[in-house]
Every structure is written in structure tokens, then in C-alpha cells.
Design a protein around this motif. Structure first.
Motif, PDB file in Angstrom:
ATOM      1  N   GLU A 138       2.480   2.923  11.189  1.00  0.00           N
ATOM      2  CA  GLU A 138       2.088   1.917  10.205  1.00  0.00           C
ATOM      3  C   GLU A 138       1.795   2.523   8.829  1.00  0.00           C
ATOM      4  OE1 GLU A 138      -1.026  -0.555  11.787  1.00  0.00           O
ATOM      5  OE2 GLU A 138      -0.031  -0.737  13.732  1.00  0.00           O
ATOM      6  N   LEU A 142       0.766   0.852   5.163  1.00  0.00           N
ATOM      7  CA  LEU A 142      -0.423   1.254   4.413  1.00  0.00           C
ATOM      8  C   LEU A 142      -0.042   1.659   2.985  1.00  0.00           C
ATOM      9  CD1 LEU A 142      -2.261   3.316   7.179  1.00  0.00           C
ATOM     10  CD2 LEU A 142      -3.136   1.239   6.084  1.00  0.00           C
ATOM     11  N   ASN A 143       1.044   2.413   2.865  1.00  0.00           N
ATOM     12  CA  ASN A 143       1.527   2.800   1.540  1.00  0.00           C
ATOM     13  C   ASN A 143       1.898   1.557   0.720  1.00  0.00           C
ATOM     14  OD1 ASN A 143       3.283   5.958   2.319  1.00  0.00           O
ATOM     15  ND2 ASN A 143       1.124   5.479   2.129  1.00  0.00           N
ATOM     16  N   VAL A 147      -2.384   2.259  -0.096  1.00  0.00           N
ATOM     17  CA  VAL A 147      -3.255   3.265   0.506  1.00  0.00           C
ATOM     18  C   VAL A 147      -2.497   4.572   0.727  1.00  0.00           C
ATOM     19  CG1 VAL A 147      -4.748   3.848   2.458  1.00  0.00           C
ATOM     20  CG2 VAL A 147      -4.573   1.468   1.677  1.00  0.00           C
ATOM     21  N   VAL A 149      -2.199   8.093   2.502  1.00  0.00           N
ATOM     22  CA  VAL A 149      -2.653   8.637   3.784  1.00  0.00           C
ATOM     23  C   VAL A 149      -2.577  10.153   3.727  1.00  0.00           C
ATOM     24  CG1 VAL A 149      -2.289   8.701   6.283  1.00  0.00           C
ATOM     25  CG2 VAL A 149      -1.849   6.580   5.012  1.00  0.00           C
ATOM     26  N   ALA A 230      -2.970  -1.727  10.323  1.00  0.00           N
ATOM     27  CA  ALA A 230      -2.769  -1.454   8.898  1.00  0.00           C
ATOM     28  C   ALA A 230      -3.404  -2.483   7.964  1.00  0.00           C
ATOM     29  CB  ALA A 230      -1.280  -1.301   8.603  1.00  0.00           C
ATOM     30  N   ALA A 234      -6.362  -1.230   5.557  1.00  0.00           N
ATOM     31  CA  ALA A 234      -6.158  -1.262   4.108  1.00  0.00           C
ATOM     32  C   ALA A 234      -7.264  -2.053   3.424  1.00  0.00           C
ATOM     33  CB  ALA A 234      -4.796  -1.863   3.784  1.00  0.00           C
TER      34      ALA A 234
END
Length: 242
Positions: A138, A142-143, A147, A149, A230, A234
Motif C-alpha cells: 500500500e 500512501l505516496n 505520505v 515512507v 493506507a 495517511a
């Protein structure tokens, strides 16, 4: 004992006690070191509660003590602000963790970042962990949600485990992101060795209280143990910037 000698003894005792109390940092450290000479004390400072001192250990964990170090208290210290109880202990511990985590160079992490990140999370990960693999699947989402990681290594079974060897290979790969993708999808990763931070990151994780993976540290230092979907993760990560 004569009155003169008694007066002199009392004066010496009172003088010593005053000097002892006048330097709480030294008094507290001496008292705690008598219990454990290897106690990793980082700072000693006055807490928000008058007369109570805060002792912070390496890794961010803390407890409280009297000015002379004779009375110890472990637990949460709250302050009432505008009708709400604010957990001062948690806030201070989170700040200490954030400071330590955010001081790690990006070059020592495996990073998956969007073009314009809104916040970041730092994940202590083990390639041989089902929920770590689920979380990694996931990462693109998230990106997309803004976000970044950042991965740190945490081989749950120790530094002599097969997972630790694989983590070293990921960190030593020419393309770390591709190696991480392969490891998280249970594909073979080319064996590689180099001067790597895996052992240091594992030690850091233990120091700040990581005992399983994934362990997710938000930008403000708050730790979330375990997998979070996710969208939910987030939302929590973005709110941690407030």
C-alpha cells in the motif's frame, strides 16, 4: 558529645544537605547510578510539576524523581489545560523519539517518496513479516496521499536470522527500492554485503520500545504498533503535523 561538637556536626550535616539539594541533577544521577551503574540517563530536568524532576533515558523513555533522587515515580504526568488533561509524559517521549529518528540521514534509510510529500512516516520493518508485506503493498497509495515512507531495519529474530541477512542485502543493493519490492513480494534478493546500518537501526528500535513489526513512527514521534490500512494511516500521519 558536647554542645559545641553537636552544633558543629549539625552545621556540617545541614551544609551537606543544602549542597546536595542545591544540585538536583548530580544528586539524582548519583542516586540512580547506585541502583544501576549502566542506566542510560540522557537528561535530568525540572518537570512541569513543582518539586518533581524528569529523568529521560536514551530512546526517549522517562520517569520522575524527587530533587534528592530518593523517591521515584514511573507513569504518566498529566496537566489540566482548559478543562482537558494533557499527557505531558507522552508528549515529551514523542518529541525525544522524533528528534532521534529525524536525525537519521536519508541515505541510511530506504525511502519511497511522492514528488511533494505532506508528511512522513518511519517504519521499522522486517522483510519476513506478513503485515510488513501488506503495508508495503500500500506504499503507492500512501505516496499518492502525500505520505513519504521511510524504512528502517528491524529483524525480529535478531541479527543472526535469515531475515537480518536479507535486510543487509536490501540495504546494500544498488537499487534499494527494487530490492525492497522484491523482498516484500517474497522474491529472491541478490545477496550483497557492505558497510550498512542494519545493526544500528535494530538497536535503535529496541531502545525506543519497538517489539514487533511493522512499527510505525509518525513525524511527531508517536509510535503506532502494527499494520494500519493506507487511508487510515495517511489520515493519522497528516494529523500528526498539526
Amino acid at each position: 558529645m558536647s554542645l559545641t561538637r553537636l552544633s558543629a556536626a549539625l552545621a556540617l550535616l545541614l551544609g551537606s544537605s543544602f549542597a546536595f539539594a542545591a544540585n538536583p541533577d548530580e544528586a539524582i544521577r548519583q542516586s540512580l547510578k547506585s541502583l544501576d551503574a549502566n542506566l542510560p540517563i540522557e537528561t535530568v530536568a525540572e518537570s512541569a510539576m513543582p518539586g518533581v524532576y524528569q529523568v529521560q533515558l536514551q530512546g526517549g523513555r522517562q520517569f520522575y524523581t524527587s530533587a534528592d533522587g530518593q523517591f521515584l515515580l514511573q507513569g504518566y504526568l498529566y496537566q489540566v489545560r482548559d478543562g482537558k488533561a494533557v499527557n505531558l509524559t507522552e508528549l515529551d517521549e514523542n518529541r525525544a523519539v522524533a528528534k532521534r529518528i529525524n536525525a537519521i540521514p536519508a541515505s541510511e534509510m530506504v525511502v519511497f517518496a511522492p514528488k511533494a510529500p505532506k508528511t512522513h512516516i518511519t517504519v521499522f520493518t522486517d522483510t519476513d513479516c506478513g503485515y510488513c508485506q501488506k503495508l508495503h503493498s500500500e506504499v503507492p497509495e500512501l505516496n499518492r496521499l502525500g505520505v513519504e515512507v521511510r524504512y528502517l531495519a528491524f529483524p525480529r529474530q535478531g541479527l543472526n536470522s535469515p531475515a537480518a541477512k536479507e535486510l543487509v542485502s536490501v540495504w546494500c543493493a544498488k537499487d534499494q527500492q527494487e530490492a525492497m519490492n522484491r523482498a516484500k513480494s517474497r522474491q529472491d534478493v541478490a545477496e550483497a554485503t557492505c558497510d550498512n546500518p542494519v545493526a544500528k537501526q535494530y538497536e535503535l528500535g529496541q531502545m525506543i520500545g519497538v517489539n514487533g513489526t511493522p512499527a510505525i513512527v509518525l513525524a511527531n514521534g508517536k509510535m503506532i504498533p502494527g499494520y494500519q490500512p493506507a487511508p487510515q494511516l495517511a489520515k493519522i500521519a497528516l494529523e500528526s503535523n498539526d
